[in-house]
Scaffold this motif. Structure first.
Motif, PDB file in Angstrom:
ATOM      1  N   VAL A 194       0.843  -1.205   0.000  1.00  0.00           N
ATOM      2  CA  VAL A 194       0.000   0.000   0.000  1.00  0.00           C
ATOM      3  C   VAL A 194       0.871   1.245   0.000  1.00  0.00           C
ATOM      4  N   ASN A 195       1.902   1.261   0.845  1.00  0.00           N
ATOM      5  CA  ASN A 195       2.808   2.416   0.896  1.00  0.00           C
ATOM      6  C   ASN A 195       3.500   2.649  -0.435  1.00  0.00           C
ATOM      7  N   GLN A 196       3.937   1.577  -1.076  1.00  0.00           N
ATOM      8  CA  GLN A 196       4.611   1.686  -2.370  1.00  0.00           C
ATOM      9  C   GLN A 196       3.650   2.228  -3.431  1.00  0.00           C
ATOM     10  N   ALA A 197       2.393   1.778  -3.415  1.00  0.00           N
ATOM     11  CA  ALA A 197       1.407   2.244  -4.394  1.00  0.00           C
ATOM     12  C   ALA A 197       1.120   3.730  -4.211  1.00  0.00           C
ATOM     13  N   ILE A 198       0.952   4.172  -2.964  1.00  0.00           N
ATOM     14  CA  ILE A 198       0.695   5.590  -2.699  1.00  0.00           C
ATOM     15  C   ILE A 198       1.898   6.430  -3.106  1.00  0.00           C
ATOM     16  N   TYR A 199       3.100   5.945  -2.796  1.00  0.00           N
ATOM     17  CA  TYR A 199       4.315   6.666  -3.173  1.00  0.00           C
ATOM     18  C   TYR A 199       4.427   6.815  -4.690  1.00  0.00           C
ATOM     19  N   LEU A 200       4.176   5.730  -5.418  1.00  0.00           N
ATOM     20  CA  LEU A 200       4.290   5.786  -6.879  1.00  0.00           C
ATOM     21  C   LEU A 200       3.232   6.697  -7.495  1.00  0.00           C
ATOM     22  N   MET A 201       2.024   6.725  -6.912  1.00  0.00           N
ATOM     23  CA  MET A 201       0.990   7.629  -7.419  1.00  0.00           C
ATOM     24  C   MET A 201       1.389   9.088  -7.185  1.00  0.00           C
TER      25      MET A 201
ATOM     26  N   GLY B  31       4.137  10.014  -9.648  1.00  0.00           N
ATOM     27  CA  GLY B  31       3.553  10.173 -10.983  1.00  0.00           C
ATOM     28  C   GLY B  31       2.812  11.481 -11.135  1.00  0.00           C
ATOM     29  N   ALA B  32       2.060  11.872 -10.098  1.00  0.00           N
ATOM     30  CA  ALA B  32       1.334  13.142 -10.150  1.00  0.00           C
ATOM     31  C   ALA B  32       2.302  14.313 -10.158  1.00  0.00           C
TER      32      ALA B  32
ATOM     33  N   ALA C 143      -5.607  13.429  -9.279  1.00  0.00           N
ATOM     34  CA  ALA C 143      -6.923  12.837  -9.543  1.00  0.00           C
ATOM     35  C   ALA C 143      -6.865  11.932 -10.765  1.00  0.00           C
ATOM     36  N   ASP C 144      -6.194  12.380 -11.825  1.00  0.00           N
ATOM     37  CA  ASP C 144      -6.052  11.542 -13.022  1.00  0.00           C
ATOM     38  C   ASP C 144      -5.255  10.279 -12.717  1.00  0.00           C
ATOM     39  N   GLU C 145      -4.209  10.428 -11.925  1.00  0.00           N
ATOM     40  CA  GLU C 145      -3.361   9.293 -11.569  1.00  0.00           C
ATOM     41  C   GLU C 145      -4.158   8.259 -10.767  1.00  0.00           C
ATOM     42  N   ILE C 146      -4.970   8.713  -9.834  1.00  0.00           N
ATOM     43  CA  ILE C 146      -5.777   7.796  -9.021  1.00  0.00           C
ATOM     44  C   ILE C 146      -6.811   7.076  -9.886  1.00  0.00           C
ATOM     45  N   LEU C 147      -7.463   7.814 -10.794  1.00  0.00           N
ATOM     46  CA  LEU C 147      -8.452   7.185 -11.668  1.00  0.00           C
ATOM     47  C   LEU C 147      -7.813   6.159 -12.598  1.00  0.00           C
ATOM     48  N   ASN C 148      -6.673   6.511 -13.186  1.00  0.00           N
ATOM     49  CA  ASN C 148      -5.997   5.574 -14.084  1.00  0.00           C
ATOM     50  C   ASN C 148      -5.503   4.341 -13.333  1.00  0.00           C
ATOM     51  N   ALA C 149      -4.988   4.544 -12.118  1.00  0.00           N
ATOM     52  CA  ALA C 149      -4.502   3.410 -11.333  1.00  0.00           C
ATOM     53  C   ALA C 149      -5.641   2.500 -10.906  1.00  0.00           C
TER      54      ALA C 149
ATOM     55  N   LYS D 207      -8.335   1.911 -12.531  1.00  0.00           N
ATOM     56  CA  LYS D 207      -8.770   1.150 -13.698  1.00  0.00           C
ATOM     57  C   LYS D 207      -7.704   0.165 -14.178  1.00  0.00           C
ATOM     58  N   GLY D 208      -6.484   0.295 -13.645  1.00  0.00           N
ATOM     59  CA  GLY D 208      -5.390  -0.555 -14.111  1.00  0.00           C
ATOM     60  C   GLY D 208      -4.852  -0.121 -15.449  1.00  0.00           C
ATOM     61  N   ASN D 209      -5.116   1.135 -15.807  1.00  0.00           N
ATOM     62  CA  ASN D 209      -4.705   1.698 -17.086  1.00  0.00           C
ATOM     63  C   ASN D 209      -3.196   1.929 -17.089  1.00  0.00           C
ATOM     64  N   THR D 210      -2.528   1.626 -18.199  1.00  0.00           N
ATOM     65  CA  THR D 210      -1.080   1.813 -18.257  1.00  0.00           C
ATOM     66  C   THR D 210      -0.681   3.273 -18.448  1.00  0.00           C
ATOM     67  N   ASN D 211      -1.662   4.178 -18.562  1.00  0.00           N
ATOM     68  CA  ASN D 211      -1.321   5.605 -18.558  1.00  0.00           C
ATOM     69  C   ASN D 211      -0.908   6.059 -17.168  1.00  0.00           C
ATOM     70  N   SER D 212      -1.201   5.256 -16.170  1.00  0.00           N
ATOM     71  CA  SER D 212      -0.835   5.565 -14.795  1.00  0.00           C
ATOM     72  C   SER D 212       0.640   5.265 -14.585  1.00  0.00           C
ATOM     73  N   PHE D 213       1.358   6.211 -13.958  1.00  0.00           N
ATOM     74  CA  PHE D 213       2.774   6.028 -13.661  1.00  0.00           C
ATOM     75  C   PHE D 213       2.964   4.853 -12.707  1.00  0.00           C
TER      76      PHE D 213
END
Length: 80
Positions: A23-30, A33-34, A50-56, A58-64
């Motif tokens: 969880v910590n790693q996911a929040i850090y990467l988001m 990316g933002a 907000a875009d980063e959270i929405l893309n993540a 959905k599992g979209n690869t546009n997310s960092f």
């Protein structure tokens, strides 16, 4: 994954990690990316987050965060 270095050769190896670390790693990467998306950009960091959270979500690869996670998993899988 963790970095294993022997004789100047560094490779990634898959290891089990705690749920809190994931969880910590996911929040850090988001957040990273933002921050990189809003750097030298008209959009604010809140909009980029907000875009980063929405893309993540959905599992979209546009997310960092998703891109980075898949990259780390791919490099660890190749060194099994």
């Amino acid at each position: 994954s963790t970095r294993i270095g022997t004789g100047g050769n560094v490779k990634r190896q898959a290891v089990d990690v705690s749920p809190l670390r994931r969880v910590n790693q996911a929040i850090y990467l988001m957040c990273v990316g933002a921050r990189t998306a809003s750097f030298r950009n008209i959009r604010s960091i809140a909009e980029c987050l907000a875009d980063e959270i929405l893309n993540a979500s959905k599992g979209n690869t546009n997310s960092f965060a998703v891109k980075k996670k898949e990259e780390i998993e791919r490099s660890a899988k190749s060194n099994r």
